[in-house]
Enzyme design. Structure first.
Site, PDB file in Angstrom:
ATOM      1  CG  HIS A  50      -0.232  -0.365   2.595  1.00 44.27           C
ATOM      2  ND1 HIS A  50       0.773   0.453   3.225  1.00 44.27           N
ATOM      3  CD2 HIS A  50      -0.839  -1.301   3.371  1.00 44.27           C
ATOM      4  CE1 HIS A  50       0.955  -0.452   4.389  1.00 44.27           C
ATOM      5  NE2 HIS A  50       0.414  -1.034   4.519  1.00 44.27           N
TER       6      HIS A  50
HETATM    7  P1  TYD Z   1      -1.931  -3.654   7.500  1.00 47.30           P
HETATM    8  O1  TYD Z   1      -2.591  -2.068   6.843  1.00 47.30           O
HETATM    9  O2  TYD Z   1      -2.740  -4.538   6.317  1.00 47.30           O
HETATM   10  O3  TYD Z   1      -0.912  -4.000   7.905  1.00 47.30           O
HETATM   11  P2  TYD Z   1       0.210  -4.377   7.012  1.00 47.30           P
HETATM   12  O4  TYD Z   1       0.754  -3.076   6.030  1.00 47.30           O
HETATM   13  O5  TYD Z   1       1.860  -4.640   7.594  1.00 47.30           O
HETATM   14  O6  TYD Z   1       0.260  -5.022   5.846  1.00 47.30           O
HETATM   15  O7  TYD Z   1      -3.262  -3.727   9.195  1.00 47.30           O
HETATM   16  C1  TYD Z   1      -3.887  -5.126   9.577  1.00 47.30           C
HETATM   17  C2  TYD Z   1      -4.443  -4.639  10.293  1.00 47.30           C
HETATM   18  O8  TYD Z   1      -4.501  -4.109  11.682  1.00 47.30           O
HETATM   19  C3  TYD Z   1      -5.352  -3.491   9.783  1.00 47.30           C
HETATM   20  O9  TYD Z   1      -6.975  -4.578   9.603  1.00 47.30           O
HETATM   21  C4  TYD Z   1      -6.074  -2.561   9.985  1.00 47.30           C
HETATM   22  C5  TYD Z   1      -5.356  -3.058  11.295  1.00 47.30           C
HETATM   23  N1  TYD Z   1      -4.808  -1.672  11.783  1.00 47.30           N
HETATM   24  C6  TYD Z   1      -5.122  -0.522  12.571  1.00 47.30           C
HETATM   25  O10 TYD Z   1      -6.330  -0.705  13.387  1.00 47.30           O
HETATM   26  N2  TYD Z   1      -4.298   0.288  12.932  1.00 47.30           N
HETATM   27  C7  TYD Z   1      -3.374   0.275  12.378  1.00 47.30           C
HETATM   28  O11 TYD Z   1      -2.184   1.500  12.771  1.00 47.30           O
HETATM   29  C8  TYD Z   1      -2.870  -0.386  11.361  1.00 47.30           C
HETATM   30  C9  TYD Z   1      -1.442  -0.497  10.671  1.00 47.30           C
HETATM   31  C10 TYD Z   1      -3.358  -1.286  11.015  1.00 47.30           C
END
Ligand code: TYD
Length: 133
Positions: A50
């Site tokens: 992302h």
């Molecule tokens: P995600 O963005 O998919 O993680 P990565 O970038 O490591 O692949 O986030 C995983 C889950 O955690 C998703 O359901 C969103 C949640 N999340 C939060 O609630 N707050 C945050 O600050 C972050 C980074 C993720």
């Protein structure tokens, strides 16, 4: 435009061990509003995938190792996060993928903004469209 860059933090080491200090504005380019960390990933997993419209990050593998590919829409760069006093600064509008996590990897993520799912771009085509505008 701001660039992704490696940051080498000072290791305050003596015979008791090491201590690394990360301070908003002082040795990273933003005030820290949010901290999260990623662990329990493995060699097969790809995380991230992302870009963020508003948030800047610094990523530090405080334990173990991982790799990060960053892509600003024009060029891609690979970073090895393999030491606890090395971080990468990632400005806004950079596509990032974290992968090849060692089993002991703890990836510390420092962010300039609170969480808002709406400022995440999770579609690569949409990212290219916005970044090239
Ligand atoms: P995600 O963005 O998919 O993680 P990565 O970038 O490591 O692949 O986030 C995983 C889950 O955690 C998703 O359901 C969103 C949640 N999340 C939060 O609630 N707050 C945050 O600050 C972050 C980074 C993720």
């Amino acid at each position: 435009m701001k660039e992704t860059k490696l940051i080498e933090f000072k290791e305050n080491g003596d015979d008791r061990g090491h201590l690394v200090v990360v301070e908003g504005i002082k040795n990273i380019p933003f005030e820290i509003k949010r901290v999260f960390y990623i662990y329990g990933s493995n060699k097969e997993v790809i995380r991230g995938q992302h870009a963020n419209r508003k948030t800047e990050f610094v990523l530090i593998n405080v334990s173990g190792t991982s790799k990060v590919i960053v892509d600003d829409g024009i060029k891609k760069k690979l970073y090895n996060l393999d030491r606890p006093h090395i971080g990468i600064y990632i400005p806004t509008m950079v596509w990032k993928e974290m992968y090849d996590f060692s089993s002991d990897s703890v990836l510390l993520c420092l962010a300039s903004e609170n969480y808002d799912s709406n400022e995440y771009i999770r579609d690569y085509g949409e990212f290219l469209k916005e970044v090239n505008k």
